[in-house]
Structure formats: structure tokens, C-alpha cells
Design an enzyme around this catalytic site. Sequence first.
Site, PDB file in Angstrom:
ATOM      1  N   ARG A 281      22.687   6.520  18.101  1.00  0.00           N
ATOM      2  CA  ARG A 281      22.520   7.257  16.849  1.00  0.00           C
ATOM      3  C   ARG A 281      22.208   8.739  17.058  1.00  0.00           C
ATOM      4  O   ARG A 281      22.708   9.591  16.333  1.00  0.00           O
ATOM      5  CB  ARG A 281      21.372   6.608  16.064  1.00  0.00           C
ATOM      6  CG  ARG A 281      21.172   7.193  14.703  1.00  0.00           C
ATOM      7  CD  ARG A 281      19.868   6.690  14.073  1.00  0.00           C
ATOM      8  NE  ARG A 281      19.515   5.353  14.418  1.00  0.00           N
ATOM      9  CZ  ARG A 281      19.696   4.293  13.629  1.00  0.00           C
ATOM     10  NH1 ARG A 281      20.232   4.429  12.444  1.00  0.00           N
ATOM     11  NH2 ARG A 281      19.329   3.089  14.026  1.00  0.00           N
ATOM     12  N   ARG A 317      24.923   0.378   5.925  1.00  0.00           N
ATOM     13  CA  ARG A 317      23.509   0.654   6.181  1.00  0.00           C
ATOM     14  C   ARG A 317      22.659   0.672   4.898  1.00  0.00           C
ATOM     15  O   ARG A 317      21.593   0.080   4.872  1.00  0.00           O
ATOM     16  CB  ARG A 317      23.324   1.965   6.952  1.00  0.00           C
ATOM     17  CG  ARG A 317      24.030   2.005   8.307  1.00  0.00           C
ATOM     18  CD  ARG A 317      23.563   3.136   9.201  1.00  0.00           C
ATOM     19  NE  ARG A 317      22.223   2.899   9.685  1.00  0.00           N
ATOM     20  CZ  ARG A 317      21.132   3.453   9.196  1.00  0.00           C
ATOM     21  NH1 ARG A 317      21.216   4.324   8.210  1.00  0.00           N
ATOM     22  NH2 ARG A 317      19.961   3.155   9.683  1.00  0.00           N
ATOM     23  N   TYR A 321      19.966  -2.238   5.145  1.00  0.00           N
ATOM     24  CA  TYR A 321      18.597  -1.831   5.530  1.00  0.00           C
ATOM     25  C   TYR A 321      17.912  -1.026   4.449  1.00  0.00           C
ATOM     26  O   TYR A 321      16.845  -0.472   4.686  1.00  0.00           O
ATOM     27  CB  TYR A 321      18.631  -0.937   6.781  1.00  0.00           C
ATOM     28  CG  TYR A 321      19.479  -1.435   7.908  1.00  0.00           C
ATOM     29  CD1 TYR A 321      19.130  -2.579   8.618  1.00  0.00           C
ATOM     30  CD2 TYR A 321      20.626  -0.736   8.293  1.00  0.00           C
ATOM     31  CE1 TYR A 321      19.908  -3.012   9.672  1.00  0.00           C
ATOM     32  CE2 TYR A 321      21.408  -1.172   9.347  1.00  0.00           C
ATOM     33  CZ  TYR A 321      21.038  -2.312  10.028  1.00  0.00           C
ATOM     34  OH  TYR A 321      21.812  -2.739  11.067  1.00  0.00           O
ATOM     35  N   CYS A 346      32.037  -6.551  -5.256  1.00  0.00           N
ATOM     36  CA  CYS A 346      31.379  -7.453  -6.204  1.00  0.00           C
ATOM     37  C   CYS A 346      30.054  -7.977  -5.661  1.00  0.00           C
ATOM     38  O   CYS A 346      29.906  -9.166  -5.395  1.00  0.00           O
ATOM     39  CB  CYS A 346      32.308  -8.608  -6.528  1.00  0.00           C
ATOM     40  SG  CYS A 346      33.866  -8.009  -7.146  1.00  0.00           S
ATOM     41  N   GLU A 347      29.120  -7.095  -5.448  1.00  0.00           N
ATOM     42  CA  GLU A 347      27.774  -7.452  -4.994  1.00  0.00           C
ATOM     43  C   GLU A 347      26.831  -6.431  -5.605  1.00  0.00           C
ATOM     44  O   GLU A 347      27.106  -5.228  -5.555  1.00  0.00           O
ATOM     45  CB  GLU A 347      27.642  -7.304  -3.465  1.00  0.00           C
ATOM     46  CG  GLU A 347      28.585  -8.125  -2.650  1.00  0.00           C
ATOM     47  CD  GLU A 347      27.943  -9.350  -2.036  1.00  0.00           C
ATOM     48  OE1 GLU A 347      26.724  -9.565  -2.220  1.00  0.00           O
ATOM     49  OE2 GLU A 347      28.676 -10.096  -1.379  1.00  0.00           O
TER      50      GLU A 347
HETATM   51  N1  LLP Z   1      20.646   0.093  23.933  1.00  0.00           N
HETATM   52  C1  LLP Z   1      20.538  -1.156  23.448  1.00  0.00           C
HETATM   53  C2  LLP Z   1      20.310  -2.258  24.376  1.00  0.00           C
HETATM   54  C3  LLP Z   1      20.641  -1.380  22.069  1.00  0.00           C
HETATM   55  O1  LLP Z   1      20.524  -2.608  21.601  1.00  0.00           O
HETATM   56  C4  LLP Z   1      20.864  -0.289  21.189  1.00  0.00           C
HETATM   57  C5  LLP Z   1      20.983  -0.477  19.747  1.00  0.00           C
HETATM   58  C6  LLP Z   1      20.990   1.005  21.748  1.00  0.00           C
HETATM   59  C7  LLP Z   1      20.856   1.150  23.123  1.00  0.00           C
HETATM   60  C8  LLP Z   1      21.246   2.233  20.929  1.00  0.00           C
HETATM   61  O2  LLP Z   1      20.245   2.476  20.025  1.00  0.00           O
HETATM   62  P1  LLP Z   1      20.202   3.874  19.217  1.00  0.00           P
HETATM   63  O3  LLP Z   1      20.003   4.976  20.226  1.00  0.00           O
HETATM   64  O4  LLP Z   1      21.477   4.018  18.486  1.00  0.00           O
HETATM   65  O5  LLP Z   1      19.033   3.728  18.312  1.00  0.00           O
HETATM   66  N2  LLP Z   1      22.767  -1.082  13.016  1.00  0.00           N
HETATM   67  C9  LLP Z   1      21.443  -0.509  13.063  1.00  0.00           C
HETATM   68  C10 LLP Z   1      21.037  -0.136  14.474  1.00  0.00           C
HETATM   69  C11 LLP Z   1      21.099  -1.283  15.445  1.00  0.00           C
HETATM   70  C12 LLP Z   1      20.747  -0.865  16.849  1.00  0.00           C
HETATM   71  C13 LLP Z   1      21.046  -1.951  17.799  1.00  0.00           C
HETATM   72  N3  LLP Z   1      20.836  -1.597  19.161  1.00  0.00           N
HETATM   73  C14 LLP Z   1      21.393   0.699  12.128  1.00  0.00           C
HETATM   74  O6  LLP Z   1      22.400   1.020  11.518  1.00  0.00           O
HETATM   75  O7  LLP Z   1      20.335   1.303  11.950  1.00  0.00           O
END
Ligand code: LLP
Length: 420
Positions: A281, A317, A321, A346-347
Amino acid sequence: MEEIFPFIGYRGRRLFVEDVDVQAVAKKIGTPAYVYSKAAFSYWFNEFDSAFGDVGHLTAFAVKSCSNIAILKLLAEMGAGADTVSAGEIFRAVNAGIPSEKIVFAGVGKRRDEMEYALSCGILMFNVESRQELETLNRVAEKIGKKAKIAVRVNPDVDPKTHPYISTGLRTSKFGIDYDEAFDVYMKAKEMRWIEPVGIHFHIGSQILDVSPFKEASSKVADLVKALRDKGLDIEYFDAGGGLGINYHPEEKPPAASSLAEMIVPFVKELDCKLILEPGRRISGNSGLLLTEILYVKRKEGKTFYIVDAAMNDCMRPSLYDAYHHIVPVEKKETVEIVDVVGPVCETGDIFAKDRRVGRCEQGDILAILSAGAYGFSMASNYNSRVRPPEVLVSNRDFKVIRERETFGSLIEGEKILWL
Ligand code: LLP
């Protein structure tokens, strides 16, 4: 440019991504459409990567956050590796030119065929999440006659203080191996003929805005590395995962990547390990936005709805969330009003914003849903048989489609009408 996020902002009344007026993108490509900025990707990658400049490290981009191969290629050129969670993601990374020795593979449920594929590609290491996985990997590696390099994903039991759905480093979560058990798992791994323990891994959660839990986790994991080295294990890689948050509100400020580095680097220096980081992210989030057209404006007593042509299937998202995404019209308005921005699915949960102050728009106006570069397109689905939107990459004055809008053909691809 009156910047909202780096390389995204108003010039006069019009919203620009770099030197491109996004209204022109909407006109040419249609809506909904994801738009990314090459300069923003490079800005965020460098902000992150340079924060760790004085220690040997690999910034392994979390492919799940934004998986388009054109984006992965850009990052490959900047020197990024890849953090992957499926054979499909490894396939993408390799295809985009990320060297396999810069790819790490995590995930609680790796299948044997995925292990085989990863081994045959020659990835840097598997981040192993259970004892049974370790045993299975040993057998798969024996079958194909190639040693598997591993790190154990340790669950350090620290609270990342983020949304419960994206907290992963607590004892109650399904991820990783409990801290107290990890030593024993390494001892087993050491005895396995086809396993070579080379690293240690943790990932405590996502969208983390208080970096202190990284210090707590690093300290615990560093102690474990010392104990393992005492037993003769050569732990070379210290993988601190991803998770650094971004600001979804333009007026807020996220922690600098350098403050994350301050939490982790001292431990890594003392151990003389190579550091691996897995940001997703932080690099992709504010490098992209989603353009959507207002199909209808419904104004009734005390309530206004902007019904837009993007929906929860395109960007889930907010529905999943209750996440905040800043929304702005691509052409600045004189007045504001308080509205719900909703999709056509439709939600009831198909909502992008509730009671939000947005410039007063009319039917046909285009909105930009910001901070949609991470977990936007990569989480999109075909729910309600909606084709997934195109992805567009801006570079200076140019923009190119890096993934076409899907067609009705893509919707039914692989389906068969059969009779028994
Ligand atoms: N490494 C591992 C092992 C992970 O499981 C994840 C994210 C990352 C790195 C990267 O994380 P980041 O730097 O992006 O925070 N769909 C959710 C986020 C799920 C994250 C899952 N794992 C959202 O939209 O907020």
C-alpha cells in the site's frame, strides 16, 4: 499544481495526474477506469527504499496490492523484488522481469503445485507458516531435487493497532507460527535434508500508522535470531514484512518511511542480516485513483445520492472495511453538498461514501475516488456480471491502457453450456 497527493491535484479547476487532464482519460477510455501515475510510483518507491539506504536491503513490493505487470515492470526497473502469496503472483512477477532471486513467497495455504512452481523458478525463499507446510515443502523439494530455502513466518504477538481484518501478528490470527514454537520448528527444519533455513519473517498487519509495534516485533524476532545462531543456524535474511500505512485523508500526514526504518534498522545492523521489506500500500496506494461517472443524481428530502458507474466489485474497500477514500470531482465546483456516493450493485453495502461533503455535481460529471492504487483493481471481481475496469498508466503528458476493459466475452470465458 495544487497537490492533493504527489503528482495528483488541480491545475486551475481541472484534476490532473502528472501532466494529464483526467477528464481527457475519462473521455477517451470511458469510465470506470483506474488511473496510475508512473511518477508517483517512483516517488513512493524511492521514499521507502531510500529510508533504508544505509543497510543492505531488498524492497520486495507486495504484488497483491497492485498486480498489473506494467506496474511490476516499472518497479523491477527501480530495483524492487516481489512479495508474493500465490503461484499466480510469482508468475506475474517473473513475467514482469523481477529476478526470481528477489521473490519471497508467503501464505498460510500454499499448495504442492505452487511449491513446485516456486522451486522451479528459483525464488529467494518460502515464508513458511506451519509445521505441516514445512514437512510438505521438504517432500516437494525432494521430489524435484531442489533444496527449498525458507524463513519461518513468526507471529510475534504484537498489536499493530489497525483494523482487525488487516491485523495479522496477534496470537489469535491464522498467520505464522507462534513465537514460542518457532525455535522448535527451526530445529526441525535444520534436520530436514531438502530444507535450508536462510531467514526469518514476520508481518504484523496493514495500514499501520503508529510504527512502534515494528520495534517491539523486531526486538523479539532479533532475540530469536540470536538463539538460532547459537545453535549453528545461519540466518541471513531478516524479513520485516509490509504494513506501513498511508494517508487516505489529504490533510493528514502518514509516518515517514524513515521513522519505520528507525524501528527496524538498529536490530538488523546488530545482527548483520540482510533486510527484506514487503511494502504494498505505501507504494501503490496513493499512486492511483478510480474515475467514475455520475449516472444519476437523486435528490430527495434531506438526502442526495450520487449514483456512479463504479461499484463495490470494482473497488471493494469501502464496502468491506468501511474504508475512507477521498472523493473529488475532476472539475472543481463552486459549492459543496452532503451526499452518499453509491454504486449500481444490488447490495445496500455498495457505498463509496456516506454523508460526505463533495463539490455539488450534476448528472454526467466525473468523480475521482482517490488512494485507490492499492487493493483496488487487485481486489476487483465480476460480481453482478460487471466487466472489470481498464487500468491506465500516466507518464508525463501521455497515458496508455495497461489492461483493457473486460468484455462480455471475458465474462463467460471458460463457461460451458452442457446437458447431462
Ligand atoms: N507481506 C505480507 C505477508 C502480507 O500479508 C501483506 C498484506 C503485505 C506484505 C503488504 O502489506 P501492505 O504494505 O500493503 O500493508 N485488502 C486489505 C489489505 C490486506 C493486506 C494483506 N496483507 C486492504 O485493502 O486494506
